[in-house]
Scaffold this motif. Structure first.
Motif, PDB file in Angstrom:
ATOM      1  N   UNK A   3      -0.132   8.390  15.720  1.00 17.97           N
ATOM      2  CA  UNK A   3      -0.561   7.636  14.545  1.00 17.97           C
ATOM      3  C   UNK A   3       0.328   7.985  13.356  1.00 17.97           C
ATOM      4  N   UNK A   4       0.619   7.027  12.482  1.00 19.92           N
ATOM      5  CA  UNK A   4       1.461   7.309  11.321  1.00 19.92           C
ATOM      6  C   UNK A   4       0.750   8.223  10.340  1.00 19.92           C
ATOM      7  N   UNK A   5       1.556   8.994   9.581  1.00 19.86           N
ATOM      8  CA  UNK A   5       0.975   9.801   8.508  1.00 19.86           C
ATOM      9  C   UNK A   5       0.386   8.844   7.491  1.00 19.86           C
ATOM     10  N   UNK A   6      -0.869   9.090   7.116  1.00 21.62           N
ATOM     11  CA  UNK A   6      -1.562   8.123   6.278  1.00 21.62           C
ATOM     12  C   UNK A   6      -2.661   8.841   5.525  1.00 21.62           C
ATOM     13  N   UNK A   7      -2.872   8.463   4.258  1.00 21.23           N
ATOM     14  CA  UNK A   7      -3.871   9.098   3.405  1.00 21.23           C
ATOM     15  C   UNK A   7      -4.665   8.018   2.684  1.00 21.23           C
ATOM     16  N   UNK A   8      -5.839   8.384   2.118  1.00 24.20           N
ATOM     17  CA  UNK A   8      -6.647   7.390   1.411  1.00 24.20           C
ATOM     18  C   UNK A   8      -5.892   6.618   0.337  1.00 24.20           C
ATOM     19  N   UNK A   9      -4.998   7.280  -0.397  1.00 23.43           N
ATOM     20  CA  UNK A   9      -4.231   6.574  -1.419  1.00 23.43           C
ATOM     21  C   UNK A   9      -3.324   5.511  -0.808  1.00 23.43           C
ATOM     22  N   UNK A  10      -2.838   5.769   0.406  1.00 23.29           N
ATOM     23  CA  UNK A  10      -2.011   4.781   1.093  1.00 23.29           C
ATOM     24  C   UNK A  10      -2.829   3.534   1.408  1.00 23.29           C
TER      25      UNK A  10
END
Length: 241
Positions: A3-10
């Protein structure tokens, strides 16, 4: 695929539409919408970032496969979710998908009516064409061809699991990057399936909310490599350079 690196802001940055009833976000390819049996990173765990002042998280109005990108509709509260549920169930939400296929039919457009059923009782997502299954219909048109591939726009008229992937394979043009219904080798191309647009008649007697999502990077790279470019004045049409 990892899975790609991903955060809530993204996720917040990928909101394509927001009003008091619903959100449409641009789902990245490779990230599941909800947690699987083994847990892991998923979009639903980040919905707290999409409250935008409301007391509860939004919720999924439908699903997209892990490796499918594009328009994902969320309801912002219970009444909105109930409304969205009826619209999706009654086939009133217009959905357009873009895909790259291996091979293409001779015709430029058509419609496939092929019932779908579960291929295995142990894997509810694994589907097959089966006359005894649920009626399933998909319209399609070829937008470009080249190098043994085709750029195809699909419009599902029903909402079965993996409908486009199974129907495309049944037509003899499996999706590029599909190891389940195609013949993609391990470590091959990523799945080229993108939920390009949705049209949601959320309020009666008002125009539907229409939202489009840009192609994901791996599909844009394929388009560029094959000399296909988008005409943003007519987003549904691609033309060779």
């Amino acid at each position: 695929m990892t899975a790609p690196a991903f955060a809530p802001d993204d996720l917040t940055a990928r909101v394509l539409h927001r009003d008091g009833l619903m959100l449409v976000v641009d789902k990245p390819a490779g990230l599941p919408v909800h947690a699987g049996p083994k847990g892991g990173l998923n979009l639903e765990s980040m919905f707290h970032a999409l409250r935008f002042g409301l007391p509860r998280d939004p919720a999924l109005a439908h699903r997209l496969d892990k490796d499918t990108s594009g328009c994902l509709v969320l309801g912002r509260h219970r009444k909105a979710l109930a409304r969205l549920g009826k619209l999706f169930a009654n086939g009133r939400v217009g959905k357009t998908y873009w895909a790259v296929t291996r091979g293409a039919p001779e015709a430029d457009e058509g419609r496939i009516d092929a019932a779908l059923a579960k291929r295995s009782p142990d894997r509810g997502w694994w589907m097959a064409v089966d006359p005894a299954g649920q009626p399933s219909s998909t319209e399609w048109r070829v937008l470009a061809r080249g190098a043994g591939l085709a750029f195809v726009e699909f419009t599902p008229l029903t909402g079965r699991t993996h409908q486009i992937r199974v129907h495309a394979a049944h037509l003899g043009m499996p999706l590029l990057g599909d190891p389940i219904y195609g013949a993609e080798p391990a470590g091959g191309a990523r799945l080229h399936l993108h939920a390009r647009s949705v049209r949601v008649p959320m309020r009666e007697n008002q125009p539907p909310v229409t939202v489009t999502a840009p192609p994901p990077p791996h599909m844009a790279e394929t388009f560029a490599a094959l000399g296909w470019r988008v005409d943003e004045a007519e987003p549904a049409l691609y033309a060779p350079v």
